[in-house]
Design a protein around this motif. Structure first.
Motif, PDB file in Angstrom:
ATOM      1  N   CYS A  11      -0.488 -25.738 -53.218  1.00  0.00           N
ATOM      2  CA  CYS A  11      -0.227 -24.927 -53.501  1.00  0.00           C
ATOM      3  C   CYS A  11       0.542 -24.569 -51.774  1.00  0.00           C
ATOM      4  O   CYS A  11       0.967 -22.970 -52.596  1.00  0.00           O
ATOM      5  N   GLY A  12       0.331 -24.812 -50.726  1.00  0.00           N
ATOM      6  CA  GLY A  12       1.340 -24.548 -49.712  1.00  0.00           C
ATOM      7  C   GLY A  12      -0.216 -22.714 -48.873  1.00  0.00           C
ATOM      8  O   GLY A  12       0.943 -22.139 -48.067  1.00  0.00           O
ATOM      9  N   LYS A  13      -0.928 -22.523 -49.813  1.00  0.00           N
ATOM     10  CA  LYS A  13      -2.231 -21.510 -49.154  1.00  0.00           C
ATOM     11  C   LYS A  13      -2.483 -22.042 -47.900  1.00  0.00           C
ATOM     12  O   LYS A  13      -3.197 -22.963 -48.315  1.00  0.00           O
ATOM     13  N   ALA A  14      -2.724 -21.001 -47.070  1.00  0.00           N
ATOM     14  CA  ALA A  14      -4.036 -21.608 -46.141  1.00  0.00           C
ATOM     15  C   ALA A  14      -5.639 -20.996 -46.107  1.00  0.00           C
ATOM     16  O   ALA A  14      -5.087 -19.776 -47.180  1.00  0.00           O
ATOM     17  N   SER A  15      -6.368 -21.737 -45.829  1.00  0.00           N
ATOM     18  CA  SER A  15      -7.401 -21.021 -46.092  1.00  0.00           C
ATOM     19  C   SER A  15      -8.547 -21.933 -44.668  1.00  0.00           C
ATOM     20  O   SER A  15      -8.181 -22.456 -43.837  1.00  0.00           O
TER      21      SER A  15
END
Length: 61
Positions: A11-15
């Motif tokens: 999804c390309g989101k950072a965490s």
């Protein structure tokens, strides 16, 4: 304790994840991320990593 900010390949989101973890589940799409192979955008304290995650996810939107 040391943390890393990883970018989900799906999804390309950072965490944020603990630096000593092997895998991390993306809280946005559920993808299981292998931390050793993931794109790491920050390493350090919880605060520094949290700021990097927010910055990345704000720019990606």
């Amino acid at each position: 304790m040391k943390y890393v900010a990883v970018v989900c390949p799906r999804c390309g989101k950072a965490s944020a994840a603990r630096a000593d973890a092997k895998k991390h589940q993306c809280p946005y799409c559920g993808t299981l991320i292998n931390i050793e192979k993931a794109a790491v955008i920050a390493v350090g304290s919880a605060k520094a990593v949290r700021e990097a995650v927010v910055r990345h996810n704000t720019q990606a939107t």
